[in-house]
Design a protein around this motif. Sequence first.
Motif, short mmCIF file in Angstrom:
data_model
loop_
_atom_site.label_atom_id
_atom_site.label_comp_id
_atom_site.label_asym_id
_atom_site.label_seq_id
_atom_site.Cartn_x
_atom_site.Cartn_y
_atom_site.Cartn_z
N LYS A 173 -3.13 4.34 21.87
CA LYS A 173 -2.44 3.82 22.86
C LYS A 173 -2.74 4.46 23.82
N SER A 174 -2.81 4.20 24.97
CA SER A 174 -3.26 4.52 26.47
C SER A 174 -1.32 4.94 27.06
N HIS A 175 -1.80 5.81 27.77
CA HIS A 175 -0.60 6.56 28.39
C HIS A 175 0.86 6.89 27.05
N SER A 176 0.13 7.50 26.48
CA SER A 176 1.40 8.10 24.89
C SER A 176 0.75 9.91 25.11
N LYS A 177 1.61 10.37 24.76
CA LYS A 177 2.09 11.35 24.08
C LYS A 177 2.99 11.60 23.30
N ILE A 178 2.85 12.85 21.75
CA ILE A 178 3.27 12.47 20.75
C ILE A 178 3.26 14.65 20.82
N SER A 179 4.51 14.84 20.45
CA SER A 179 4.83 16.03 19.30
C SER A 179 4.35 16.36 17.82
N ILE A 180 3.78 15.34 17.83
CA ILE A 180 3.16 15.92 16.19
C ILE A 180 2.09 17.11 16.09
N SER A 181 2.28 17.48 15.34
CA SER A 181 1.15 19.24 14.82
C SER A 181 -0.66 18.63 14.36
N ILE A 182 -1.60 18.84 15.04
CA ILE A 182 -2.34 18.43 15.03
C ILE A 182 -3.01 19.12 14.85
N THR A 183 -4.47 19.57 14.52
CA THR A 183 -5.57 20.66 14.59
C THR A 183 -6.83 20.17 14.55
N ASN A 184 -8.36 21.41 15.09
CA ASN A 184 -9.02 20.63 15.38
C ASN A 184 -10.11 20.48 14.21
N LEU A 185 -9.48 20.67 13.34
CA LEU A 185 -9.82 20.61 11.94
C LEU A 185 -10.09 18.65 11.77
N ASP A 186 -9.30 18.46 12.29
CA ASP A 186 -8.91 16.90 12.15
C ASP A 186 -9.80 16.31 12.92
N ILE A 187 -10.43 16.42 13.95
CA ILE A 187 -11.42 15.70 14.60
C ILE A 187 -12.73 15.54 13.72
N PHE A 188 -13.05 15.86 12.68
CA PHE A 188 -14.34 15.29 11.87
C PHE A 188 -13.72 14.48 10.91
N PRO A 189 -12.49 14.00 10.61
CA PRO A 189 -12.39 13.12 9.31
C PRO A 189 -11.73 11.36 10.19
N THR A 190 -11.41 12.27 11.70
CA THR A 190 -10.94 11.32 13.02
C THR A 190 -12.38 10.21 13.03
N ILE A 191 -13.05 10.86 13.70
CA ILE A 191 -14.53 10.38 14.46
C ILE A 191 -14.62 9.57 12.74
N LEU A 192 -15.11 10.07 11.66
CA LEU A 192 -16.05 9.57 10.37
C LEU A 192 -15.19 8.28 10.03
N HIS A 193 -13.34 7.99 10.59
CA HIS A 193 -13.06 6.69 10.43
C HIS A 193 -13.42 5.86 11.65
N TYR A 194 -13.43 5.83 12.88
CA TYR A 194 -13.79 5.33 13.81
C TYR A 194 -15.49 4.86 14.01
N ALA A 195 -16.00 6.13 13.42
CA ALA A 195 -17.43 5.26 13.22
C ALA A 195 -18.05 4.74 11.50
N GLY A 196 -16.67 4.41 10.75
CA GLY A 196 -16.76 3.62 9.95
C GLY A 196 -17.60 4.10 8.64
N ILE B 35 -1.67 7.70 13.30
CA ILE B 35 -1.05 8.04 14.29
C ILE B 35 -1.23 7.78 15.85
N LEU B 36 -2.83 8.18 15.79
CA LEU B 36 -3.52 7.37 17.21
C LEU B 36 -2.67 6.15 17.83
N GLU B 37 -3.40 4.90 17.03
CA GLU B 37 -2.72 3.90 16.85
C GLU B 37 -1.02 3.24 16.43
N GLY B 38 -0.23 4.30 16.59
CA GLY B 38 0.90 3.79 16.27
C GLY B 38 1.42 3.55 15.21
N LYS B 39 0.76 3.97 14.30
CA LYS B 39 1.46 3.08 12.91
C LYS B 39 2.48 4.12 12.11
#
Length: 463
Positions: free
Chosen positions: A314-337, A353-357
């Motif tokens: 989602k563009s132009h979006s802002k959210i207050s959920i707490s995340i960490t740089n630990l989440d980067i690895f599993p997230t990019i694996l998802h988008y890389a299939g 979260i990123l897709e607004g679900k």
Amino acid sequence: MRFTIIITMALVISFSCHSNNATDEIKPNIVIINIDDMGWKDAGFMGSDYYETPNIDKLSASGMVFTDGYAASANCAPSRACLMTGKWTPRHGIYTVGSSERGASKHRKLIPIENTKTLDKKHKIIPEVLKLNGYTTCHAGKWHLSDNPLEYGFDKNIGGGHNGHPKSYYPPYKNVNIKGGDDDYLTDLIMEKTIAFVDTVSSPFFLYYSPYAVHTPINPVISLFEKYNQKPGSNGQNNAKYATMVENLDRNIGLLIKKLRNKGILDNTLIVFTSDNGGLYGITKQPPLRAGKGSYYEGGIREPFFFVYKDKIKSHSKISISITNLDIFPTILHYAGINDNQFEFDGINLSSILEGKTEKLDRPLYWHFPIYLQAYNVNNNENRDSLFRTRPGSVIRYGEWKLHYYFENDEVELYNLAQDIGERNNLAIKEPEKKEEMMDYLKKWWNETKAPIPRKLNPEYED
């Protein structure tokens, strides 16, 4: 017979096109932008009125900004190890830069846990996994986890080694292995070579752009200095030399985005932007957050953080959920299939979260620092005491609550971040039930991660 051949050829071509389109769809280019020492409010999109970051601001608007985004450690090397592995610090043992015995021995009550300085190759990290799945991988800038990033899954290395910062941003850079012209500012040179990589590589590729900027030494970009020297400061941000480094970094990121756009691949590129730890207090400040780099108050670990991927996030979006740089690895694996079932991550896939679900995430975040880190400036800081940015301890954030536990004297600080983001009002005595609840979570986490606890007394300590 001729008809059958024609039909067969048509099916092959159709399948080939479909297969290529599917591959393009599930294998975006991936760019991680991991800035060094950029504080939570050191960019315009996060509220800075002094630093000028138009390119970063525009990029952030095309994705989702996390106001409560964290680094998994408050200083460089451990934070980068956490990002690359997706694991908490006790899993890899990198807690700081250099020795864990930082600060005068007479002020250290405990013998700190020994620090690991090089990332063990037993850990599978982002570039290795992506390379095995068809990605060409490039590291650009600061590495800090070993002598050579090429031994950890990168196909190309631009200026990365074990050094944590350059000795100078002006040539010769001395401890940065990179060749350029006589007048090349280091940040500019690294981006020049990064763009050359993007210009020649075929998709899919992974780029870990981790410039040395804006870490010390504070070497100003001379052409920008007078502009900021005449500009009024704002909210503890008034260092003109540092401001030139921030703007120059922003300009270079703008060049990278322009190259991706001109090459026609920006829309199929997942971009993650963050910083490895808080800004260095005394050079920059992050009000209302307390303290800065090296501290486990919010100013040391809360970062500018956003994700961009056109038509996915989602563009132009802002959210207050707490995340960490630990989440980067599993997230990019998802988008890389890429299936992540083979990995044991401490971070999570953020795609829902990123897709607004979903707009909720129920989990605690932890930090473990069983060592000492001396104060940067004993006369100007917001640390717990003037001698150390951090004494041995652990921290947990769960929802709006955050607890600090210190091993020296079993001391506890408890804050409600929704009401006290600056961590000024310690509620440990007023909220005993919440304190015990948070401590129970922390103790369980120590056991699960086998977190080393410093217990041995230092015979040189002077009370």
